[in-house]
Design a protein around this motif. Structure first.
Motif, mmCIF file in Angstrom:
data_model
loop_
_atom_site.group_PDB
_atom_site.id
_atom_site.type_symbol
_atom_site.label_atom_id
_atom_site.label_comp_id
_atom_site.label_asym_id
_atom_site.label_seq_id
_atom_site.Cartn_x
_atom_site.Cartn_y
_atom_site.Cartn_z
ATOM 1 N N HIS A 97 -7.089 4.832 -0.219
ATOM 2 C CA HIS A 97 -6.409 4.864 1.041
ATOM 3 C C HIS A 97 -6.890 5.539 1.977
ATOM 4 O O HIS A 97 -7.058 5.395 2.968
ATOM 5 N N ARG A 98 -7.394 6.655 1.524
ATOM 6 C CA ARG A 98 -7.871 7.791 2.483
ATOM 7 C C ARG A 98 -9.354 8.233 1.965
ATOM 8 O O ARG A 98 -9.338 8.269 0.637
ATOM 9 N N ALA A 99 -10.097 8.661 2.776
ATOM 10 C CA ALA A 99 -11.359 9.330 2.055
ATOM 11 C C ALA A 99 -11.872 10.489 2.919
ATOM 12 O O ALA A 99 -11.657 10.679 4.248
ATOM 13 N N TYR A 100 -12.790 11.334 2.177
ATOM 14 C CA TYR A 100 -13.422 12.331 2.745
ATOM 15 C C TYR A 100 -14.857 12.188 2.339
ATOM 16 O O TYR A 100 -15.209 11.662 1.396
ATOM 17 N N VAL B 46 -3.423 2.432 -12.410
ATOM 18 C CA VAL B 46 -2.873 3.627 -12.706
ATOM 19 C C VAL B 46 -2.281 4.076 -11.465
ATOM 20 O O VAL B 46 -1.287 4.599 -11.430
ATOM 21 N N ASN B 47 -2.837 4.144 -10.204
ATOM 22 C CA ASN B 47 -2.301 4.344 -9.055
ATOM 23 C C ASN B 47 -1.061 3.569 -8.651
ATOM 24 O O ASN B 47 -0.007 3.991 -8.150
ATOM 25 N N GLU B 48 -1.100 2.334 -8.598
ATOM 26 C CA GLU B 48 -0.074 1.493 -8.460
ATOM 27 C C GLU B 48 1.447 1.562 -9.367
ATOM 28 O O GLU B 48 2.200 1.624 -8.840
ATOM 29 N N GLN C 233 -1.222 7.945 -3.433
ATOM 30 C CA GLN C 233 -2.332 7.220 -3.064
ATOM 31 C C GLN C 233 -3.741 7.724 -3.930
ATOM 32 O O GLN C 233 -3.744 8.426 -4.588
ATOM 33 N N VAL C 234 -4.766 6.740 -3.514
ATOM 34 C CA VAL C 234 -6.008 7.099 -4.122
ATOM 35 C C VAL C 234 -6.882 8.001 -2.744
ATOM 36 O O VAL C 234 -7.074 7.295 -1.773
ATOM 37 N N MET D 147 1.037 -1.110 0.000
ATOM 38 C CA MET D 147 -0.112 0.124 0.010
ATOM 39 C C MET D 147 0.988 1.237 0.045
ATOM 40 O O MET D 147 1.884 1.202 0.615
ATOM 41 N N ALA D 148 0.249 2.247 -0.738
ATOM 42 C CA ALA D 148 1.311 3.517 -0.727
ATOM 43 C C ALA D 148 1.201 4.166 0.327
ATOM 44 O O ALA D 148 0.072 3.929 1.375
ATOM 45 N N LEU D 149 2.072 4.951 0.804
ATOM 46 C CA LEU D 149 2.197 5.693 1.979
ATOM 47 C C LEU D 149 1.624 7.128 1.873
ATOM 48 O O LEU D 149 2.085 7.702 0.760
#
Length: 246
Positions: free
Chosen positions: A214-217, A192-194, A41-42, A1-3
Motif C-alpha cells: 500500500h505504501r513504499a519507501y 496474511v495482511n488481509e 497495511q503492507v 484496501m486497508a487504510l
C-alpha cells in the motif's frame, strides 16, 4: 484496501544511523532513515542490493543496535527493551538456514513455539494454524531436509506467524526462488495482511512487492530517496521505468 492509520503505528524508526568499522575507517550503511508503518497495511522497503535495506530491517527487528536513532515497535522502545519489542513481531530472514533438517515441519514449529513461550495447551493448534496459513498442512510430517526451497520459505513464514504477531517483518522472502514460487509466496503474504497482520516487506523484487504494498519507501546508498502511497509513486513515469521496467 486497508487504510493507513497514523495514530496506530506498529513500527516507527526515527533518524536511524548504522555504521560499521573503527573510527579511522568507518562505513555508514544506513544514514538518517525514518520510517512509519501504520497498522493494517503492507509497507514495502525497496531498492538495489547494497542500499541498506537489510541493515535497516535488522535494526527494526532488534537484531542490530543502531549507531544512533530510535526504533519503536507497537509503542515499545525497541532499543531499550529489545526482548519486549521482539515479542510483538514475527520475522523472516532470507536464506535456507534455521530449521533442524531431520525434524519434521511440525516438530520444528513445535520447538519454536516452546522457545516463544506459547501456552502448552494451544501450541499444537497454533502450529497447525500456521501451517495451514502457508499451505503446508499436507507436508507437516515431512522432514525439513525433504522440503523444496520454496516450501522451506513457507515454513519460515509459518514460524514467523506463531503467536499471531501484529507486525510481520520480511527480508527478501523471494530471494533465490523461481517466478512461480515467488508469486505463491507473495499471495500468502497478501492473505496474511488481509487477515489483519501488518507487513513490513524488504524486497529487491519491486515488481512483485508493489503489487501488494500500500505504501513504499525506496532506499539508495543508505538513504530513503522516495516514499509515499504506491499509487502516487507509480504515477511517476521515472519510478515506473526504474522499478518496473515499463
Amino acid at each position: 484496501m486497508a487504510l493507513f492509520n497514523e495514530d496506530l503505528l506498529l513500527l516507527r524508526a526515527s533518524h536511524l544511523v548504522r555504521s560499521f568499522g573503527r573510527k579511522d575507517k568507518t562505513f555508514v550503511a544506513v544514514e538518517d532513515v525514518s520510517l512509519d508503518v501504520g497498522a493494517g497495511q503492507v509497507h514495502g522497503l525497496l531498492g538495489p542490493n547494497g542500499a541498506g535495506k537489510t541493515t535497516t530491517v535488522r535494526m527494526c527487528a532488534t537484531l542490530l543496535a543502531p549507531t544512533s536513532g530510535e526504533v519503536w515497535v507497537d509503542g515499545i522502545d525497541a532499543v531499550r527493551h529489545p526482548e519486549r519489542a521482539r515479542s510483538r513481531l514475527g520475522l523472516v530472514l532470507g536464506g535456507e538456514l534455521g530449521f533442524y533438517p531431520r525434524a519434521t515441519a511440525r516438530d520444528n514449529l513445535l520447538f519454536f513455539a516452546d522457545i516463544q513461550g506459547l501456552d502448552a495447551r494451544r501450541r499444537h493448534s497454533a502450529v497447525m494454524d500456521a501451517l495451514e496459513r502457508v499451505g503446508l498442512v499436507e507436508a507437516a510430517s515431512r522432514k525439513a531436509s525433504e522440503l523444496s526451497r520454496g516450501m522451506r520459505q513457507r515454513l519460515h513464514l509459518a514460524r514467523a506467524l506463531l503467536g499471531s504477531p501484529a507486525l510481520l517483518l520480511l527480508d527478501e522472502p523471494s530471494l533465490g526462488l523461481a517466478p512461480i514460487i515467488i508469486a505463491q509466496i507473495f499471495d500468502i503474504v497478501r492473505k496474511v495482511n488481509e487477515s489483519g497482520t501488518t507487513v513490513f516487506l524488504v524486497e529487491q523484487n519491486a515488481n512483485q512487492a508493489l503489487k501488494i504494498a500500500h505504501r513504499a519507501y525506496v532506499m539508495e546508498n543508505g538513504r530513503v530517496t522516495l516514499e509515499g502511497p504506491v499509487e502516487t509513486l507509480l504515477a511517476n513515469e521515472d519510478v515506473k521505468k526504474a522499478y518496473l521496467g515499463i
